[in-house]
Design a protein around this motif. Structure first.
Motif, PDB file in Angstrom:
ATOM      1  N   MET A  80       0.840  -1.180   0.000  1.00 47.57           N
ATOM      2  CA  MET A  80       0.000   0.000   0.000  1.00 47.57           C
ATOM      3  C   MET A  80       0.883   1.242   0.000  1.00 47.57           C
ATOM      4  N   MET A  81       0.468   2.263  -0.740  1.00 46.73           N
ATOM      5  CA  MET A  81       1.188   3.524  -0.781  1.00 46.73           C
ATOM      6  C   MET A  81       1.061   4.221   0.571  1.00 46.73           C
ATOM      7  N   SER A  82       2.054   5.001   0.914  1.00 49.93           N
ATOM      8  CA  SER A  82       1.980   5.816   2.120  1.00 49.93           C
ATOM      9  C   SER A  82       1.060   7.002   1.819  1.00 49.93           C
ATOM     10  N   PRO A  83      -0.001   7.186   2.608  1.00 47.93           N
ATOM     11  CA  PRO A  83      -0.962   8.240   2.278  1.00 47.93           C
ATOM     12  C   PRO A  83      -0.426   9.643   2.568  1.00 47.93           C
ATOM     13  N   ILE A  84      -0.899  10.610   1.789  1.00 52.29           N
ATOM     14  CA  ILE A  84      -0.607  12.018   2.034  1.00 52.29           C
ATOM     15  C   ILE A  84      -1.337  12.441   3.307  1.00 52.29           C
ATOM     16  N   PHE A  85      -2.557  11.966   3.467  1.00 46.97           N
ATOM     17  CA  PHE A  85      -3.291  12.133   4.714  1.00 46.97           C
ATOM     18  C   PHE A  85      -4.320  11.025   4.820  1.00 46.97           C
ATOM     19  N   GLU A  86      -4.778  10.801   6.036  1.00 44.58           N
ATOM     20  CA  GLU A  86      -5.914   9.908   6.234  1.00 44.58           C
ATOM     21  C   GLU A  86      -6.812  10.502   7.292  1.00 44.58           C
ATOM     22  N   TYR A  87      -8.091  10.228   7.146  1.00 45.56           N
ATOM     23  CA  TYR A  87      -9.110  10.768   8.037  1.00 45.56           C
ATOM     24  C   TYR A  87     -10.066   9.632   8.390  1.00 45.56           C
ATOM     25  N   THR A  88     -10.255   9.408   9.683  1.00 44.51           N
ATOM     26  CA  THR A  88     -11.149   8.360  10.160  1.00 44.51           C
ATOM     27  C   THR A  88     -12.284   9.002  10.949  1.00 44.51           C
ATOM     28  N   ALA A  89     -13.507   8.614  10.633  1.00 46.61           N
ATOM     29  CA  ALA A  89     -14.670   9.171  11.319  1.00 46.61           C
ATOM     30  C   ALA A  89     -15.867   8.266  11.090  1.00 46.61           C
ATOM     31  N   LEU A  90     -16.936   8.531  11.827  1.00 54.28           N
ATOM     32  CA  LEU A  90     -18.197   7.834  11.597  1.00 54.28           C
ATOM     33  C   LEU A  90     -18.781   8.295  10.272  1.00 54.28           C
ATOM     34  N   VAL A  91     -19.429   7.371   9.566  1.00 54.03           N
ATOM     35  CA  VAL A  91     -20.024   7.660   8.264  1.00 54.03           C
ATOM     36  C   VAL A  91     -21.455   8.176   8.444  1.00 54.03           C
ATOM     37  N   SER A  92     -21.767   9.213   7.690  1.00 55.62           N
ATOM     38  CA  SER A  92     -23.099   9.793   7.633  1.00 55.62           C
ATOM     39  C   SER A  92     -23.485   9.907   6.163  1.00 55.62           C
ATOM     40  N   PRO A  93     -24.725   9.561   5.806  1.00 61.63           N
ATOM     41  CA  PRO A  93     -25.086   9.569   4.381  1.00 61.63           C
ATOM     42  C   PRO A  93     -25.355  10.955   3.806  1.00 61.63           C
ATOM     43  N   ILE A  94     -24.977  11.117   2.541  1.00 62.38           N
ATOM     44  CA  ILE A  94     -25.426  12.232   1.716  1.00 62.38           C
ATOM     45  C   ILE A  94     -26.591  11.644   0.922  1.00 62.38           C
ATOM     46  N   LEU A  95     -27.792  12.061   1.221  1.00 61.86           N
ATOM     47  CA  LEU A  95     -28.983  11.474   0.607  1.00 61.86           C
ATOM     48  C   LEU A  95     -29.116  11.885  -0.859  1.00 61.86           C
ATOM     49  N   PRO A  96     -29.853  11.099  -1.662  1.00 60.59           N
ATOM     50  CA  PRO A  96     -29.946  11.365  -3.102  1.00 60.59           C
ATOM     51  C   PRO A  96     -30.379  12.786  -3.465  1.00 60.59           C
ATOM     52  N   GLY A  97     -31.327  13.368  -2.749  1.00 57.78           N
ATOM     53  CA  GLY A  97     -31.755  14.733  -3.058  1.00 57.78           C
ATOM     54  C   GLY A  97     -30.633  15.740  -2.857  1.00 57.78           C
ATOM     55  N   GLU A  98     -29.872  15.572  -1.791  1.00 60.40           N
ATOM     56  CA  GLU A  98     -28.731  16.445  -1.537  1.00 60.40           C
ATOM     57  C   GLU A  98     -27.653  16.231  -2.599  1.00 60.40           C
ATOM     58  N   ILE A 123     -10.641   7.303   5.136  1.00 63.99           N
ATOM     59  CA  ILE A 123     -10.359   7.714   3.761  1.00 63.99           C
ATOM     60  C   ILE A 123      -8.923   8.224   3.724  1.00 63.99           C
ATOM     61  N   ARG A 124      -8.211   7.833   2.680  1.00 59.36           N
ATOM     62  CA  ARG A 124      -6.803   8.223   2.530  1.00 59.36           C
ATOM     63  C   ARG A 124      -6.612   8.897   1.176  1.00 59.36           C
ATOM     64  N   LEU A 125      -5.854   9.980   1.171  1.00 62.96           N
ATOM     65  CA  LEU A 125      -5.424  10.597  -0.085  1.00 62.96           C
ATOM     66  C   LEU A 125      -4.084   9.969  -0.417  1.00 62.96           C
ATOM     67  N   LEU A 126      -4.039   9.217  -1.523  1.00 64.93           N
ATOM     68  CA  LEU A 126      -2.833   8.483  -1.899  1.00 64.93           C
ATOM     69  C   LEU A 126      -1.922   9.252  -2.831  1.00 64.93           C
ATOM     70  N   SER A 127      -2.514  10.032  -3.738  1.00 68.64           N
ATOM     71  CA  SER A 127      -1.669  10.801  -4.660  1.00 68.64           C
ATOM     72  C   SER A 127      -2.459  11.949  -5.241  1.00 68.64           C
ATOM     73  N   ARG A 128      -1.706  12.917  -5.723  1.00 70.87           N
ATOM     74  CA  ARG A 128      -2.283  14.060  -6.434  1.00 70.87           C
ATOM     75  C   ARG A 128      -1.776  14.097  -7.863  1.00 70.87           C
ATOM     76  N   ASP A 129      -1.164  13.014  -8.314  1.00 68.25           N
ATOM     77  CA  ASP A 129      -0.581  12.963  -9.649  1.00 68.25           C
ATOM     78  C   ASP A 129      -1.678  13.098 -10.702  1.00 68.25           C
ATOM     79  N   GLY A 130      -1.373  13.827 -11.757  1.00 68.13           N
ATOM     80  CA  GLY A 130      -2.323  13.971 -12.857  1.00 68.13           C
ATOM     81  C   GLY A 130      -3.448  14.916 -12.498  1.00 68.13           C
ATOM     82  N   ASP A 131      -4.536  14.793 -13.249  1.00 66.80           N
ATOM     83  CA  ASP A 131      -5.652  15.718 -13.057  1.00 66.80           C
ATOM     84  C   ASP A 131      -6.714  15.185 -12.094  1.00 66.80           C
ATOM     85  N   ARG A 132      -6.534  13.991 -11.563  1.00 73.16           N
ATOM     86  CA  ARG A 132      -7.521  13.410 -10.660  1.00 73.16           C
ATOM     87  C   ARG A 132      -6.834  12.760  -9.468  1.00 73.16           C
TER      88      ARG A 132
END
Length: 119
Positions: free
Chosen positions: A1-19, A101-110
């Motif tokens: 696994m790549m070493s992440p640029i950052f990682e964030y751990t938290a409880l998940v909350s939904p973004i509902l379809p209308g939102e 969630i981990r940010l693994l790279s910023r290479d390229g446009d995505r």
């Protein structure tokens, strides 16, 4: 696994379809049917240069089967990791489960991100 640029751990909350539909409209997504979003608290987004409407590729694994999809970064609130319901279904996550969630790279446009259930 790549070493992440950052990682964030938290409880998940939904973004509902209308939102999610409203976010797609607000962000003027190239695909008007885009409904996949990851909501991060402003402090996390700002600290790591991920403004709202940033398009990312997210990889994950469910039952030992790898997957990936395209998502947009959105605002979060209350220290929660907010995920659109389609992303929660793909990950087989229920609300209030802890995920990382981990940010693994910023290479390229995505930027490349990875999400997993926190263990």
């Amino acid at each position: 696994m790549m070493s992440p640029i950052f990682e964030y751990t938290a409880l998940v909350s939904p973004i509902l379809p209308g939102e999610a539909a409203q976010l797609a409209k607000n962000f003027a997504c190239a695909d008007p049917h885009q409904r996949t979003f990851i909501g991060l608290p402003p402090s996390v987004k700002d600290a790591h240069g991920l403004p709202s409407a940033t398009c990312v590729t997210v990889t994950f694994e469910v039952n030992a089967v790898p997957g990936s999809l395209t998502a947009y970064i959105a605002g979060g609130r209350g220290g929660m990791l907010r995920l659109s319901t389609d992303l929660m279904e793909a990950l087989q996550l229920a609300p209030n489960v802890k995920a990382t969630i981990r940010l693994l790279s910023r290479d390229g446009d995505r930027p490349q991100m990875e999400i997993s259930i926190a263990g």
